[in-house]
Design an enzyme around this catalytic site. Structure first.
Site, mmCIF file in Angstrom:
data_model
loop_
_atom_site.group_PDB
_atom_site.id
_atom_site.type_symbol
_atom_site.label_atom_id
_atom_site.label_comp_id
_atom_site.label_asym_id
_atom_site.label_seq_id
_atom_site.Cartn_x
_atom_site.Cartn_y
_atom_site.Cartn_z
ATOM 1 C CB SER A 324 -0.825 -0.055 1.445
ATOM 2 O OG SER A 324 -1.990 -0.675 0.879
ATOM 3 C CB SER A 448 -1.247 -6.234 -5.785
ATOM 4 O OG SER A 448 -1.314 -5.946 -7.323
ATOM 5 C CG ASN A 451 -6.404 -10.519 -2.277
ATOM 6 O OD1 ASN A 451 -7.502 -10.532 -1.800
ATOM 7 N ND2 ASN A 451 -6.370 -11.027 -3.433
ATOM 8 C CE1 TYR A 452 -0.526 -8.964 0.400
ATOM 9 C CE2 TYR A 452 -0.988 -9.800 -1.912
ATOM 10 C CZ TYR A 452 -0.633 -10.175 -0.500
ATOM 11 O OH TYR A 452 -0.632 -11.502 -0.159
ATOM 12 C CG LEU A 453 -2.593 -2.286 -4.044
ATOM 13 C CD1 LEU A 453 -2.561 -1.943 -5.608
ATOM 14 C CD2 LEU A 453 -1.316 -1.634 -3.408
#
Length: 494
Positions: A324, A448, A451-453
């Site tokens: 992030s 990403s 799930n990640y940002l």
DNA sequence: CGAAAGACTTGGAAAAATTTTT
DNA sequence: AAAAATTTTTCCAAGTCTTTCG
């Protein structure tokens, strides 16, 4: 030989005595006919008349409507996967020891239902019973069963658009944001621990450095022979790294080469700080290639330590945090306010890509990649030609206007100018597209993004630079990130 | 305590749906 | 309107981390 012809014991076990009399060796069987049968069946379905397809779709919609929702805390919520998985051959990924085993059909007798005591309990199919009906409101799943390949439990759970999942997602990013506040201290701490007298601590500190710097996964130990041989940070073996005192003009380079989750290869040459290099040499002393690099460390001791450093901190939080924060920094560095929307989206994709590369999210080059690249180039060439033509026309119009000096020829110049500007913009857009495509050849952006940002970073960026959110998130994604779209203004900072 | 079980998130490929091109 | 290209959804795991068990 197909991969499945390797592993047939579980199928042999399913065969009747009569069948076993006829079929003794499955690897000697010719499956081309049954294969053709399924290929044909698939073709036939595709070739169905429009009305038939419409009917099929309506039936699917009806099922979705009847079984695809549940009531949670008085709200109707969409379920993620409301069907059990059909029987079939287990494939697995990479070199999986259980490849080709028979996945059994799930019967009502296998299924546990979890609902409210006062709700309308779902009826099992006629003549069947559920394995169990329970009323556990400490978990989120609606139904579960045990799958026969790994003997693990599978669940029916809510869709990401649900309030429950959304709140969980939000929490996840809030934990990562808290890490932002203490990460400097943690980095100082693990650098200090590189010099510890305790081997245990040193290993922990080096592993944490990798997790932080390279966004490696924790790496739980796995039962041998049950799954493909893949590793993460804590389960790295000596054979997975190579040390170079000097490589390509850089000092203290570690060369990583191992299979990670889903058997995706992680290959990277990284210059590391000298104490890390020295420690790695030490860890590798008198070990065989197959030995654990961090023999005094596992994920549970690592996570216990992280818990002491910050409430709620585990190894995977570093991935979320670094992903992030990278997006935020990259967006800041790459976006210009005066760019047009297409250029801004390219910047966004590049920022997204930087994260995907950090997290090692790879994909196979799409089968149609070369051709579609070529098509795009053809378009670009055509556009260039148009542009050259428009330039000439403008020149002529100018000369004409100079000679005649009338209103009509002057307005003609304006018209040609406008056309030229339009063509230039179109060419720019095509070139942008081509660049984006080429850079994205083997990078998978989806994971990403999903799930990640922290979606609030993207929403804030959209608002700040006047990019419609629909350009960044499609409908499903907007549903999943509804909480963030609601919450974030352009001032949001991760 | 370590191992196993349980719950939940993260993952790429393939299929399906939609859009664009011919 | 068919075909091709692109995007979205589904599929089926494979991870992480927590809880329970012996």
């Amino acid at each position: 030989m197909s991969p499945f012809q390797m592993k047939f014991t579980s199928i042999m076990m399913e065969m009747t005595v009569e069948e076993k009399k006829i079929i003794k060796r499955l690897d000697k069987c010719d499956f081309t006919e049954i294969h053709k049968y399924f290929v044909d069946k698939n073709e036939a379905r595709k070739a169905l008349p429009k009305e038939e397809k419409q009917k099929l779709k309506e039936e699917a919609d009806r099922l979705q409507e009847e079984f695809g929702y549940c009531i949670l805390d008085g709200h109707r919520e969409k379920i993620g996967n409301f069907k059990t998985e059909p029987p079939g051959l287990f494939r697995g990924r990479g070199d999986h020891p259980k490849m080709g085993m028979l996945k059994k059909r799930i019967m009502p007798e296998d299924v546990i239902i979890n609902c409210s005591r006062d709700s309308k309990i779902p009826e099992p199919p006629p003549g069947h019973k559920w394995k169990e009906v329970r009323f556990d409101n400490t978990v989120t799943w609606l139904a579960s069963w045990t799958e026969n390949i790994q003997n693990s439990i599978k669940y029916i759970m809510l869709n990401p658009s649900s309030k429950l999942k959304g709140e969980k997602d939000w929490q996840k990013y809030e934990v990562a944001r808290r890490l932002k506040g203490v990460v400097d201290k943690i980095r100082f701490q693990y650098r200090f621990d590189w010099k510890s007298r305790e081997m245990r601590k040193r290993q922990r500190a080096v592993a944490l450095y990798f997790i932080d710097k390279l966004a490696l996964r924790a790496g739980n130990e796995k039962e041998e022979g049950e799954t493909a041989d893949t590793v993460g940070c804590c389960s790295l073996r000596v054979e997975h790294i190579q040390l170079h005192h000097e490589l390509d003009g850089q000092e203290h380079v570690v060369e990583f080469d191992f299979l990670g989750k889903d058997c995706i290869r992680y290959y990277n040459k990284v210059p590391v700080e000298k104490p890390v290099f020295k420690n790695l040499q030490l860890f590798m002393e008198n070990k065989d290639p197959g030995d654990d690099l961090f023999d005094r460390l596992n994920t549970s001791t690592l996570n216990k330590h992280l818990q002491d450093l910050m409430d709620g901190l585990t190894a995977k939080v570093f991935r979320t945090y670094n992903a992030s924060i990278t997006l935020q920094e990259q967006l800041k560095a790459l976006t210009s306010a005066e760019d047009n929307i297409a250029a801004k989206i390219l910047s966004y994709n590049r920022a997204n890509r930087a994260v995907a590369i950090l997290c090692n999210h790879q994909r196979a080059t799409p089968k149609t990649f070369e051709k579609s690249m070529q098509n795009l180039q053809t378009k670009i060439d055509a556009k260039k030609e148009q542009l050259a033509m428009a330039k000439q026309e403008l020149k002529r119009a100018k000369a004409d206007a100079k000679a005649r000096k009338d209103v009509k020829s002057k307005s003609n110049v304006d018209k040609k100018k406008k056309l030229l500007a339009k063509l230039e913009e179109q060419l720019m857009k095509l070139c942008t597209q081509a660049t984006d495509k080429e850079e994205n050849k083997q990078v998978a952006l989806g994971t990403s993004k999903l799930n990640y940002l922290d979606p609030r970073i993207s929403v804030a960026w959209c608002k700040k630079f006047g990019v419609p959110v629909e350009k960044i998130y499609n409908k499903t994604q907007r549903e999943k990130f509804a909480w963030a779209i609601d919450m974030a203004d352009e001032e949001f900072e991760f």
